[in-house]
Design a protein around this motif. Structure first.
Motif, PDB file in Angstrom:
ATOM      1  N   TYR A   1       0.314  24.544 -11.850  1.00 11.62           N
ATOM      2  CA  TYR A   1       0.942  25.465 -10.913  1.00 11.62           C
ATOM      3  C   TYR A   1       1.670  24.661  -9.841  1.00 11.62           C
ATOM      4  CZ  TYR A   1      -2.110  29.110 -12.832  1.00 11.62           C
ATOM      5  OH  TYR A   1      -2.744  29.984 -13.660  1.00 11.62           O
ATOM      6  N   GLN A   2       2.826  25.152  -9.412  1.00 17.52           N
ATOM      7  CA  GLN A   2       3.576  24.496  -8.354  1.00 17.52           C
ATOM      8  C   GLN A   2       4.132  25.541  -7.393  1.00 17.52           C
ATOM      9  OE1 GLN A   2       6.224  21.121  -9.845  1.00 17.52           O
ATOM     10  NE2 GLN A   2       5.835  22.203 -11.767  1.00 17.52           N
ATOM     11  N   LEU A   3       3.866  25.350  -6.113  1.00 20.49           N
ATOM     12  CA  LEU A   3       4.437  26.212  -5.077  1.00 20.49           C
ATOM     13  C   LEU A   3       5.144  25.326  -4.056  1.00 20.49           C
ATOM     14  CD1 LEU A   3       4.710  29.110  -3.930  1.00 20.49           C
ATOM     15  CD2 LEU A   3       2.710  28.592  -2.490  1.00 20.49           C
ATOM     16  N   PRO A   4       6.479  25.166  -4.158  1.00 19.48           N
ATOM     17  CA  PRO A   4       7.216  24.371  -3.175  1.00 19.48           C
ATOM     18  C   PRO A   4       7.329  25.119  -1.848  1.00 19.48           C
ATOM     19  CG  PRO A   4       8.434  24.653  -5.252  1.00 19.48           C
ATOM     20  CD  PRO A   4       7.315  25.634  -5.250  1.00 19.48           C
ATOM     21  N   ALA A   5       7.819  24.431  -0.832  1.00 21.54           N
ATOM     22  CA  ALA A   5       8.065  25.056   0.465  1.00 21.54           C
ATOM     23  C   ALA A   5       9.138  26.132   0.317  1.00 21.54           C
ATOM     24  CB  ALA A   5       8.503  24.010   1.483  1.00 21.54           C
ATOM     25  N   PRO A   6       9.006  27.247   1.034  1.00 22.13           N
ATOM     26  CA  PRO A   6       9.996  28.332   0.916  1.00 22.13           C
ATOM     27  C   PRO A   6      11.320  27.954   1.578  1.00 22.13           C
ATOM     28  CG  PRO A   6       8.458  28.812   2.671  1.00 22.13           C
ATOM     29  CD  PRO A   6       7.943  27.564   2.002  1.00 22.13           C
ATOM     30  N   GLN A   7      12.362  28.630   1.149  1.00 30.46           N
ATOM     31  CA  GLN A   7      13.668  28.488   1.775  1.00 30.46           C
ATOM     32  C   GLN A   7      14.106  29.865   2.253  1.00 30.46           C
ATOM     33  OE1 GLN A   7      16.381  26.595  -0.941  1.00 30.46           O
ATOM     34  NE2 GLN A   7      15.265  24.663  -0.947  1.00 30.46           N
ATOM     35  N   ASP A   8      14.227  30.004   3.596  1.00 23.45           N
ATOM     36  CA  ASP A   8      14.590  31.301   4.196  1.00 23.45           C
ATOM     37  C   ASP A   8      13.643  32.408   3.731  1.00 23.45           C
ATOM     38  OD1 ASP A   8      16.770  30.130   5.512  1.00 23.45           O
ATOM     39  OD2 ASP A   8      18.051  30.400   3.744  1.00 23.45           O
ATOM     40  N   ASN A   9      12.331  32.104   3.751  1.00 23.56           N
ATOM     41  CA  ASN A   9      11.280  33.056   3.369  1.00 23.56           C
ATOM     42  C   ASN A   9      11.365  33.450   1.896  1.00 23.56           C
ATOM     43  OD1 ASN A   9       8.930  34.594   3.972  1.00 23.56           O
ATOM     44  ND2 ASN A   9      10.160  36.461   4.104  1.00 23.56           N
TER      45      ASN A   9
END
Length: 265
Positions: free
Chosen positions: A48-56
């Motif tokens: 599983y991978q969850l990168p940092a959000p961009q503009d929510n």
């Protein structure tokens, strides 16, 4: 191929509990890798991978590659969603499957202003009404973890998958210390609620790791069929909890202390 389908369905929802303070949020950027076993046989790995959000705007990704003898199954699943006050809002879902048997793709697009979901599963197209309690089968596990952190006791979720809307219920069983090759974890044990005992699915989640699942087991008629265990994890920001010998800042160490989508009935 039912083994691989079950492995995907379970691992894609292996992500309540008793309210306890977590050191990480489920939405903190992170990766987690799991070993998938069928009984004592190693099938392969899932990640599983969850990168940092961009503009929510978040993008959660699941990859698995499992095989047994001459059979193999490879999947990539991507969920795009936003977050509003602790509630995750689905936007787009893509699931690509290849391997032994027929390859296929599943897609869904959530048109919120029309309160409509456009779905395509294999060659079948459909439309469903959108409601705030409807999730795709990948991002729902993050919502599940967020709800636990808030102390929610309503563990009922609706998911659009395989061109159908299914509903799942869960219950807290106990608190339990889980000892794995990757480490020792203080966990909350969860069971999938079913109408009969022909199938049983349990998973263990670590409050210190933002209720990250550390193990999942699935039984058919009392015999263990699938066993999925956390191999390693990494949060983009160091977890505050420390052990006697080391911290979890090292990405290949997955432990609270040194040396984790179920088929429907």
């Amino acid at each position: 191929m039912s083994i691989f389908k079950s492995a995907f369905m379970i691992s894609s929802f292996c992500a309540i509990a008793l309210s306890a303070q977590a050191d990480e949020s489920p939405l903190t950027p992170h990766t987690a890798e799991y070993q998938v076993n069928y009984g004592s046989i190693e099938l392969g790995k899932a990640r599983y991978q969850l990168p940092a959000p961009q503009d929510n705007l978040y993008q959660y990704r699941f990859d698995s590659d499992v095989s047994l003898l001459m059979l193999w199954d490879k999947r990539t699943v991507i969920s795009t969603f936003s977050e509003e006050g602790g509630q995750l809002v689905p936007m787009r879902y893509i699931h690509n499957r290849s391997g032994t048997g027929s390859d296929y793709q599943e897609q869904s697009a959530y048109v919120l202003d029309q309160k409509l979901v456009h779905s395509r599963y294999k060659d079948e197209r459909a439309k469903f009404p959108y409601t705030q309690d409807l999730f795709d089968p990948l991002m729902v596990q993050l919502q599940f973890r967020l709800d636990i952190m808030k102390g929610s006791d309503k563990l009922h979720y609706k998911m659009l998958k395989s061109g159908e809307i299914d509903e799942y219920d869960f219950k807290v069983v106990s608190k339990e210390r889980m000892v794995l090759p990757s480490g020792t974890y203080e966990t909350v044990k969860i069971e999938v609620v079913r109408d009969n005992d022909k199938r049983q699915t349990f998973f263990w989640m670590s409050p210190k790791l933002g209720y990250l699942p550390v193990r999942l087991t699935h039984f058919e008629k009392g015999s263990k069929q699938l066993d999925i265990q956390l191999l390693n994890y990494h949060y983009s920001e160091p977890i505050m909890a420390q052990t006697d010998k080391q911290t979890t800042e090292q990405p290949k160490v997955a432990a609270d202390t040194p040396p984790q989508m179920p088929p429907k009935s």
